[in-house]
Design an enzyme around this catalytic site. Structure first.
Site, PDB file in Angstrom:
ATOM      1  N   ARG A  52      23.663  41.166  33.525  1.00  0.00           N
ATOM      2  CA  ARG A  52      24.328  41.360  34.411  1.00  0.00           C
ATOM      3  C   ARG A  52      22.836  41.863  35.952  1.00  0.00           C
ATOM      4  O   ARG A  52      23.620  42.161  37.115  1.00  0.00           O
ATOM      5  CB  ARG A  52      23.858  43.423  34.510  1.00  0.00           C
TER       6      ARG A  52
ATOM      7  N   TYR B  72      36.310  49.542  58.414  1.00  0.00           N
ATOM      8  CA  TYR B  72      37.195  49.046  57.411  1.00  0.00           C
ATOM      9  C   TYR B  72      37.818  50.319  56.082  1.00  0.00           C
ATOM     10  O   TYR B  72      37.410  50.843  55.849  1.00  0.00           O
ATOM     11  CB  TYR B  72      36.175  48.107  56.046  1.00  0.00           C
TER      12      TYR B  72
ATOM     13  N   ASP C 245      28.350  47.235  58.870  1.00  0.00           N
ATOM     14  CA  ASP C 245      28.827  46.580  58.064  1.00  0.00           C
ATOM     15  C   ASP C 245      29.442  45.110  59.459  1.00  0.00           C
ATOM     16  O   ASP C 245      29.469  45.434  60.353  1.00  0.00           O
ATOM     17  CB  ASP C 245      31.047  46.816  58.299  1.00  0.00           C
TER      18      ASP C 245
ATOM     19  N   LYS D  63      35.101  36.710  52.589  1.00  0.00           N
ATOM     20  CA  LYS D  63      35.370  35.785  53.543  1.00  0.00           C
ATOM     21  C   LYS D  63      34.929  34.696  54.311  1.00  0.00           C
ATOM     22  O   LYS D  63      35.040  33.360  53.871  1.00  0.00           O
ATOM     23  CB  LYS D  63      35.058  37.234  54.775  1.00  0.00           C
TER      24      LYS D  63
END
Length: 393
Positions: free
Chosen positions: A61, A114, A184, A209
């Protein structure tokens, strides 16, 4: 080979950063791991003591060599001192909020942020005693800052409507008052804009993206300009249970190698289509910051090296059925969420329901377009026939 990013073009840095070395595989192999074995208890204890330090392999992790190599490559892209990979773009957007905001804090958020980030703010961050205030992305923020303001959260350009914010001015205002700024940067990536170099403290990206680039993996990144911000972010990621898929990391690292080539094409095709659409019957307005007609074009030209393939148009109609007919008539533009892959996409949108500090009372129908890597002439022809189908001309 070690490259000096200040002396080397980012196109070259993206090819050579985060690589395995001079001998062996070109790419860092995938490390699918949960348990890490140690020779002795002393070795295990030593690793546990520095488990949040970048590059320490302790438990799956916390990251493995492929994760750390990918993070280093993103840092090179963004001009950051460190990066934390997250399992999705939304996870990246939320991580700074969780890491740095506490009950009683006040955060200013661009009203054009967003929408899933907005939902996370409203549904979870607020209920932990944080006061969330949405602001006009073009407003002077100085009068809105309080003694309790801890963070300013930005997105430039804004989702759906593409307002560009004055990042250097906002960063200077915040830094003078000890306020953390987060931006962002998914639309531009560090290839076209580096908010950290403009004074922003933390940059987040939906690597899903443009970095992944092929619409086949979920991934996010959080990059910092100051090493002091890295540890709280890495700790918060762990305590929230963020675990980044090694296969997604591999796809993200692979995407970075071709990011420059792809973004250059997205830029050229997107601007070409945007300019052409401005003169077409059925198009009332094109929302693209790379166009001189955009109200924030001067800021865009100052702070960005280029534009991605994502922009919106306002159809010359108030009838949603016309917008639906336009979207349904497109043959090369797929209908779906997200963007940043090699394929062109279309999505009818309505910003009104996700605004509170500003009003979106534009009656004409908004449609978002993503210009992919298809031949621009084919995309133009497809848009032309869809306009004809939608408006019956």
């Amino acid at each position: 080979m070690t490259l000096d990013p200040s002396q080397t073009a980012v196109d070259t840095v993206l090819i050579h950063s985060g690589r395995a070395g001079e001998t062996g595989p070109v790419n860092v192999p995938v490390h699918r791991a949960s348990t890490i074995l140690f020779e002795t208890v002393a070795d295990l204890d030593a690793a546990k003591g520095k488990r949040f330090a970048k590059g320490t392999v302790f438990y799956g992790r916390f990251g493995t060599p492929d994760t750390f190599a990918f993070e280093d490559s993103v840092s090179a892209l963004e001009g950051a001192v460190a990066t934390v990979a997250t399992p999705s773009g939304l996870a990246a957007c939320v991580l700074p909020l969780v890491a740095f905001l506490k009950p009683g804090d006040h955060v200013l958020v661009a009203d054009t942020v967003y929408e899933p980030t907005r939902t996370s703010l409203n549904a979870f961050i607020r209920r932990n005693g944080v006061e969330v205030e949405y602001v006009d992305p073009r407003a002077d923020l100085a009068p809105l800052i309080r003694d309790t303001t801890r963070m300013i959260y930005l997105e430039s350009p804004g989702s759906l409507t593409f307002e560009v914010q004055d990042l250097p001015a906002i960063a200077a205002l915040a830094r003078g008052r000890g306020i953390i700024t987060v931006c962002d940067n998914t639309w531009a990536t560090g290839y076209f804009c580096r908010p950290l170099e403009l004074g922003i403290d933390i940059v987040v990206q939906a690597a899903t993206k443009y970095i992944v680039g092929h619409s086949d993996a979920m991934l996010g990144t959080v990059s910092v300009a100051d090493a002091a911000l890295h540890q709280p972010l890495r700790e918060a990621a762990n305590w929230m249970g963020y675990a980044v898929s090694p296969d997604a990391v591999y796809l993200g690292a692979r995407g970075l190698r071709t990011l420059a080539a792809r973004l250059k094409q997205h830029h050229a095709t997107g601007l070409d289509l945007a300019r052409w659409l401005e003169g077409q019957a059925g198009i009332a307005r094109v929302l693209h910051p790379g166009l001189p007609s955009h109200p924030d074009h001067a800021i865009f030209a100052r702070d960005f090296r280029g534009a991605s393939g994502l922009f919106s148009v306002l159809l010359d109609t108030t009838d949603r059925a016309v917008a639906v007919r336009f979207a349904d008539s497109l043959r090369l533009f797929g209908l779906g969420f997200s963007w940043g892959g090699f394929e062109s996409l279309v999505l009818p949108g309505d910003p009104a329901h996700a605004r509170t500090a500003t009003r979106w009372d534009e009656p004409r129908q908004l449609v978002r377009l993503h210009a992919g890597l298809e031949d621009p002439e084919d995309l133009r022809a497809d848009l032309a026939q869809a306009l004809t189908q939608a408006f019956g001309a």
